[in-house]
Design a protein around this motif. Structure first.
Motif, PDB file in Angstrom:
ATOM      1  N   LEU A 135      17.462  61.486  23.455  1.00 44.95           N
ATOM      2  CA  LEU A 135      17.488  61.658  22.004  1.00 44.95           C
ATOM      3  C   LEU A 135      18.876  61.253  21.514  1.00 44.95           C
ATOM      4  N   SER A 136      18.993  60.047  20.998  1.00 45.25           N
ATOM      5  CA  SER A 136      20.287  59.532  20.558  1.00 45.25           C
ATOM      6  C   SER A 136      20.613  60.023  19.155  1.00 45.25           C
ATOM      7  N   LEU A 137      21.845  60.479  18.972  1.00 47.58           N
ATOM      8  CA  LEU A 137      22.295  60.948  17.649  1.00 47.58           C
ATOM      9  C   LEU A 137      23.074  59.869  16.901  1.00 47.58           C
ATOM     10  N   GLY A 138      23.073  58.646  17.417  1.00 49.54           N
ATOM     11  CA  GLY A 138      23.926  57.592  16.869  1.00 49.54           C
ATOM     12  C   GLY A 138      23.694  57.230  15.419  1.00 49.54           C
ATOM     13  N   ARG A 139      22.476  57.417  14.939  1.00 49.57           N
ATOM     14  CA  ARG A 139      22.190  57.044  13.542  1.00 49.57           C
ATOM     15  C   ARG A 139      22.615  58.128  12.547  1.00 49.57           C
ATOM     16  N   LEU A 140      22.872  59.337  13.035  1.00 48.84           N
ATOM     17  CA  LEU A 140      23.335  60.404  12.146  1.00 48.84           C
ATOM     18  C   LEU A 140      24.863  60.318  12.068  1.00 48.84           C
ATOM     19  N   ASN A 141      25.353  59.312  11.375  1.00 46.68           N
ATOM     20  CA  ASN A 141      26.784  58.991  11.441  1.00 46.68           C
ATOM     21  C   ASN A 141      27.529  59.080  10.120  1.00 46.68           C
ATOM     22  N   LYS A 142      26.950  59.768   9.152  1.00 47.35           N
ATOM     23  CA  LYS A 142      27.567  59.795   7.825  1.00 47.35           C
ATOM     24  C   LYS A 142      28.650  60.867   7.711  1.00 47.35           C
ATOM     25  N   ILE A 143      29.737  60.496   7.018  1.00 46.54           N
ATOM     26  CA  ILE A 143      30.738  61.468   6.586  1.00 46.54           C
ATOM     27  C   ILE A 143      30.329  61.909   5.184  1.00 46.54           C
ATOM     28  N   GLN A 144      29.974  63.157   5.043  1.00 47.76           N
ATOM     29  CA  GLN A 144      29.418  63.616   3.778  1.00 47.76           C
ATOM     30  C   GLN A 144      30.486  63.956   2.753  1.00 47.76           C
ATOM     31  N   ASN A 145      31.572  64.593   3.203  1.00 47.62           N
ATOM     32  CA  ASN A 145      32.614  64.987   2.255  1.00 47.62           C
ATOM     33  C   ASN A 145      33.850  65.454   3.003  1.00 47.62           C
ATOM     34  N   ILE A 146      35.021  65.145   2.439  1.00 48.69           N
ATOM     35  CA  ILE A 146      36.274  65.731   2.903  1.00 48.69           C
ATOM     36  C   ILE A 146      37.019  66.234   1.669  1.00 48.69           C
ATOM     37  N   ASP A 147      37.267  67.510   1.628  1.00 49.95           N
ATOM     38  CA  ASP A 147      37.941  68.122   0.483  1.00 49.95           C
ATOM     39  C   ASP A 147      39.451  68.071   0.700  1.00 49.95           C
ATOM     40  N   GLU A 148      40.153  67.306  -0.126  1.00 54.29           N
ATOM     41  CA  GLU A 148      41.594  67.130   0.076  1.00 54.29           C
ATOM     42  C   GLU A 148      42.386  68.400  -0.242  1.00 54.29           C
ATOM     43  N   THR A 150      41.165  71.786   0.331  1.00 53.72           N
ATOM     44  CA  THR A 150      40.952  72.774   1.393  1.00 53.72           C
ATOM     45  C   THR A 150      41.082  72.185   2.797  1.00 53.72           C
ATOM     46  N   GLY A 151      40.915  70.870   2.909  1.00 49.84           N
ATOM     47  CA  GLY A 151      40.946  70.228   4.220  1.00 49.84           C
ATOM     48  C   GLY A 151      39.632  70.339   4.968  1.00 49.84           C
ATOM     49  N   ILE A 152      38.574  70.800   4.313  1.00 49.46           N
ATOM     50  CA  ILE A 152      37.288  70.978   4.983  1.00 49.46           C
ATOM     51  C   ILE A 152      36.504  69.671   4.965  1.00 49.46           C
ATOM     52  N   ALA A 153      36.061  69.239   6.146  1.00 48.69           N
ATOM     53  CA  ALA A 153      35.287  68.007   6.288  1.00 48.69           C
ATOM     54  C   ALA A 153      33.875  68.352   6.720  1.00 48.69           C
ATOM     55  N   ALA A 154      32.904  67.641   6.156  1.00 46.48           N
ATOM     56  CA  ALA A 154      31.505  67.801   6.542  1.00 46.48           C
ATOM     57  C   ALA A 154      30.962  66.441   6.954  1.00 46.48           C
ATOM     58  N   CYS A 155      30.296  66.393   8.104  1.00 45.48           N
ATOM     59  CA  CYS A 155      29.764  65.122   8.578  1.00 45.48           C
ATOM     60  C   CYS A 155      28.545  65.362   9.443  1.00 45.48           C
ATOM     61  N   GLU A 156      27.799  64.292   9.695  1.00 45.66           N
ATOM     62  CA  GLU A 156      26.672  64.367  10.607  1.00 45.66           C
ATOM     63  C   GLU A 156      27.163  64.292  12.042  1.00 45.66           C
ATOM     64  N   ALA A 157      26.324  64.726  12.967  1.00 42.35           N
ATOM     65  CA  ALA A 157      26.741  64.890  14.355  1.00 42.35           C
ATOM     66  C   ALA A 157      27.061  63.575  15.048  1.00 42.35           C
ATOM     67  N   GLY A 158      26.447  62.472  14.599  1.00 42.17           N
ATOM     68  CA  GLY A 158      26.689  61.182  15.231  1.00 42.17           C
ATOM     69  C   GLY A 158      27.911  60.453  14.716  1.00 42.17           C
ATOM     70  N   CYS A 159      28.666  61.096  13.834  1.00 44.89           N
ATOM     71  CA  CYS A 159      29.893  60.488  13.310  1.00 44.89           C
ATOM     72  C   CYS A 159      30.908  60.331  14.441  1.00 44.89           C
ATOM     73  N   ILE A 160      31.476  59.147  14.574  1.00 48.71           N
ATOM     74  CA  ILE A 160      32.484  58.901  15.609  1.00 48.71           C
ATOM     75  C   ILE A 160      33.789  59.583  15.218  1.00 48.71           C
ATOM     76  N   LEU A 161      34.403  60.244  16.182  1.00 51.38           N
ATOM     77  CA  LEU A 161      35.614  61.022  15.919  1.00 51.38           C
ATOM     78  C   LEU A 161      36.692  60.191  15.236  1.00 51.38           C
ATOM     79  N   GLU A 162      36.935  58.996  15.701  1.00 49.66           N
ATOM     80  CA  GLU A 162      37.986  58.168  15.112  1.00 49.66           C
ATOM     81  C   GLU A 162      37.676  57.807  13.668  1.00 49.66           C
ATOM     82  N   ASN A 163      36.409  57.574  13.346  1.00 48.92           N
ATOM     83  CA  ASN A 163      36.038  57.254  11.966  1.00 48.92           C
ATOM     84  C   ASN A 163      36.327  58.426  11.036  1.00 48.92           C
TER      85      ASN A 163
END
Length: 505
Positions: A135-148, A150-163
């Motif tokens: 079960l590949s998670l590669g397509r769940l790669n969206k960064i949904q939001n980063i609040d400048e 609070t510093g809180i980031a929300a993303c999908e599990a397939g998001c690459i760490l460097e991105n």
């Protein structure tokens, strides 16, 4: 260019390119590794076999394009070529809802599933043992939001760490996790293995940084544990069940985590030391005299450094010492930080604990020094084959295990080396050799885990248990604790379809 760009610039090549090259070398030079089921004599559990009707169901959920049945060799094998499965099917869903439908069907049919992110793990946790559906998670790669603010980031599990890290830097923030595999590894995989990395000494591990998760359970239920708060003291903190569970309790699909302010000034000291006692004293001095600006504290022994020099033709500013330390500082005032570093170095050299060293604050020079450490795992793999161990050990005994294993293995190995995260007691112990042999494997294991247990260490510091360490969990967890883990597994996955043969026997 901000200081936090340094680690990105410091990658000699993308991790995926290294992986592809390494796989190519394995196929052509030493052959495809033996199937895990045969190498480790594993018996398949009573899971159903995939039928044409199952394929039809999966195609109706995600489409034929994302229901793959060919060219799956690379996804059946781990980075170190230690484990290899025989899956004939990979599914690439694009949403939590699609994963929910897939798992619901698999649970009803008792079809085993192996969740897979960037497949950069080192304990066989992300590849099948038999014919589990990948079960590949590669397509769940969206960064949904980063609040400048609070510093809180929300993303999908397939998001690459460097991105995610690059996006955070645009807002003068940094993800509190840095790995050599950051250009390929997924956030969901990082969370599922409770990945540590280079800066745990500064930012702590993911149990402290992850604020919330979305998880799909084995029966298809989507469990919403997302949160935007560091403080949320409302009952059981269920998210912690899934951090480090390696996909055995549920499939992580979304993550919120707390990013840190990006440092405005960074320095890197590369030091040569005469013995391990001097290493310990230098570490103690670094904590005392660098304090809040200390962001990484790494150890490299001479054989590890030599492997990097041999295989990647790197340059080292100093050489000829049995031990080396990399000490990184990250702060907001460059002049203030440099003054503290100079004072720390003067003290160490006066006492004879530091023999030689260099300090870099310019990005290009820092990246050249970091390569010596970051490329060490790949360098050792280029010796032919590498038995790789990730251990937590009491600092006073941190290196003794390397010396004991050097004597035990003798001339059978090309190198026996130790490097790792001294700042959080995490040693990476390596035995490289021309090719895998059962003889060498049985000389190393279970001895290395028994020795770790005798030192009251942990058989896994940051890479999890996966398949390769499941028989050794007993050396770090009590019988009662393992029994409770089994109870939790049975509660959340009663049919055992999620990542079987991993973590628990």
């Amino acid at each position: 260019m901000c200081a936090t760009d340094i680690m990105t610039l410091g990658r000699i090549v993308k991790f995926q390119a290294l992986l592809a090259r390494s796989l190519s070398r394995t196929y052509s030079a030493v052959g495809i590794p033996e199937l895990t089921q045969f190498r480790h004599n594993v018996k398949r559990s009573d899971y159903a076999n995939i039928e044409d009707a199952d394929i039809t169901v999966f195609e109706s959920i995600i489409g034929k394009r994302y229901t793959l049945q060919e060219d799956l060799q690379a996804y059946n094998m781990d980075f170190w070529h230690s484990v290899r499965g025989n899956s004939k099917l990979m599914l690439k869903p694009g949403s939590a809802e699609e994963i929910s439908a897939i798992l619901k069907h698999c649970n009803e049919r008792k079809l085993a599933i192996c969740p897979q992110g960037g497949n950069t793990g080192v304990v066989g946790g992300s590849v099948p043992v038999f014919d589990e559906i990948i079960l590949s998670l590669g397509r769940l790669n969206k960064i949904q939001n980063i609040d400048e603010i609070t510093g809180i980031a929300a993303c999908e599990a397939g998001c690459i760490l460097e991105n995610l890290d690059n996006k955070a830097r645009e807002l003068d923030l940094v993800v509190p996790l840095d790995l050599g595999a950051k250009s390929s590894c997924h956030i969901g995989g990082n969370v599922s293995t409770n990945a540590g990395g280079l800066r745990v000494v500064r930012y702590g591990n993911l149990h402290g940084s992850v604020l919330g998760l979305e998880v799909v359970l084995a029966n298809g239920q989507v469990l919403d544990l997302m949160s935007d708060f560091k403080k949320d003291n409302t009952g059981y903190h269920l998210k912690h069940l899934f951090i480090g569970a390696e996909g055995t309790l549920g499939v992580v699909t979304k993550v919120t985590l707390l990013c840190a302010p990006a440092p405005q000034a960074q320095n890197l000291a590369f030091l040569g030391l005469p013995n391990f006692d001097a290493v310990l004293k230098t570490f103690r001095s670094a904590k005392r005299n660098l304090g809040e600006i200390l962001s990484a504290c790494e150890l490299i022994d001479a054989p590890t450094l030599q492997a990097s020099l041999d295989h990647f033709k790197l340059n080292t500013p100093i050489e000829g010492f049995p031990f080396y330390m990399l000490l990184e500082t990250s702060g907001s005032n460059g002049a203030h930080d440099l003054e503290k570093i100079n004072h720390f170095l003067e003290l160490g050299m006066e006492k004879g604990e530091i023999i030689d060293g260099t300090v870099a604050s310019e990005a290009r020079k820092m990246q050249e020094i970091w390569k010596l450490r970051e490329l060490a795992p790949m360098a050792l793999g280029k010796d032919g084959y590498c038995f790789y161990y990730d251990l937590s050990l009491p600092l006073r005994d941190f290196y003794s295990i390397v010396e004991v294993l050097q004597e035990r293995v003798g001339a059978r190995a090309t190198r026996v080396t130790g490097f790792g995260h001294l700042g959080d007691s995490n040693l990476h112990l390596n035995v490289s050799c021309p090719a895998y042999t059962d003889e060498l494997y049985h000389i190393i294991e279970p001895f290395i885990y028994e020795y770790t247990h005798k030192l009251k260490g942990s058989v896994s510091a940051e890479h999890g248990i996966g398949f390769l360490k499941k028989n050794y969990l007993k050396y770090s967890k009590s019988t009662d604790a393992i029994a409770m883990m089994r109870d939790v597994k049975h509660l959340l996955d009663p049919k055992g379809i999620l990542n079987p043969y991993k973590v628990l026997n």
